[in-house]
Enzyme design. Structure first.
Site, PDB file in Angstrom:
ATOM      1  N   CYS A  74     -60.438 -45.479  85.644  1.00  0.00           N
ATOM      2  CA  CYS A  74     -61.522 -45.275  85.195  1.00  0.00           C
ATOM      3  C   CYS A  74     -61.725 -43.609  85.196  1.00  0.00           C
ATOM      4  O   CYS A  74     -62.359 -42.966  84.285  1.00  0.00           O
ATOM      5  CB  CYS A  74     -62.794 -45.784  86.201  1.00  0.00           C
ATOM      6  SG  CYS A  74     -62.610 -47.596  86.222  1.00  0.00           S
ATOM      7  N   THR A  75     -61.082 -43.048  86.145  1.00  0.00           N
ATOM      8  CA  THR A  75     -61.193 -41.570  86.370  1.00  0.00           C
ATOM      9  C   THR A  75     -60.438 -40.856  85.225  1.00  0.00           C
ATOM     10  O   THR A  75     -60.852 -40.172  84.225  1.00  0.00           O
ATOM     11  CB  THR A  75     -60.492 -40.761  87.689  1.00  0.00           C
ATOM     12  OG1 THR A  75     -61.463 -41.541  88.686  1.00  0.00           O
ATOM     13  CG2 THR A  75     -60.426 -39.494  87.619  1.00  0.00           C
TER      14      THR A  75
END
Length: 160
Positions: free
Chosen positions: A51-52
């Site tokens: 997600c980062t």
């Protein structure tokens, strides 16, 4: 676990409306983007590896999307407080909506049963929607793999 029949959005469908709190304490609505294309990417959790990487990549390409007149919006079930911390930690420029009640995730059909290590649970399936200036779905990417994804969305946005 109750059986869930998720919504299936298809190209040409009207994008479901939403009104959610976002980073910085403001609200974001579909109407805020009326008349301009919008990329909505759903991701499971702030500050996790994939997600980062996805959010950093969309941030890196934000100027390219802006040149095309395409807005970006990330959505997860995390709180606004979590989003604010995530943005500060990784210098993100993409606005992040907080869907703690999962209403938007359900409307877009991304809140689904998942499994990991033999355990089943409900969660956000990483998905992206390209919404045209007319408010209709112009592209759907389901069960996204992060590598090269933001670049593929940018290429699709160029075709609008």
């Amino acid at each position: 676990m109750a059986e869930v029949f998720p919504v299936q959005l298809n190209i040409g469908d009207k994008a479901p409306d939403f009104d959610l709190p976002r980073d910085g304490g403001d609200h974001v609505r579909l109407a805020d983007f009326a008349g301009k294309p919008l990329v909505i990417y759903f991701y499971p959790k702030d500050d996790t590896t994939a997600c980062t990487t996805e959010s950093i990549t969309f941030t890196a390409l934000a100027a390219d999307f802006a040149k095309l007149g395409v807005a970006l919006l990330g959505v997860s079930p995390d709180s606004v407080k979590s989003h604010d911390k995530f943005i500060r930690k990784h210098a993100l420029s993409v606005p992040l909506a907080s869907d703690e009640e999962k209403t938007m995730a359900m409307a877009y059909g991304v809140w689904r049963e998942k499994s990991m290590y033999g355990r089943t649970y409900m969660g956000v399936v990483r998905s992206t929607f390209l919404i045209g200036a007319d408010g209709k779905v112009a592209g759907v990417w389901d069960k996204v793999k992060v590598a090269g994804h933001a670049e593929a969305i940018l290429a699709a946005a160029r075709e609008l």
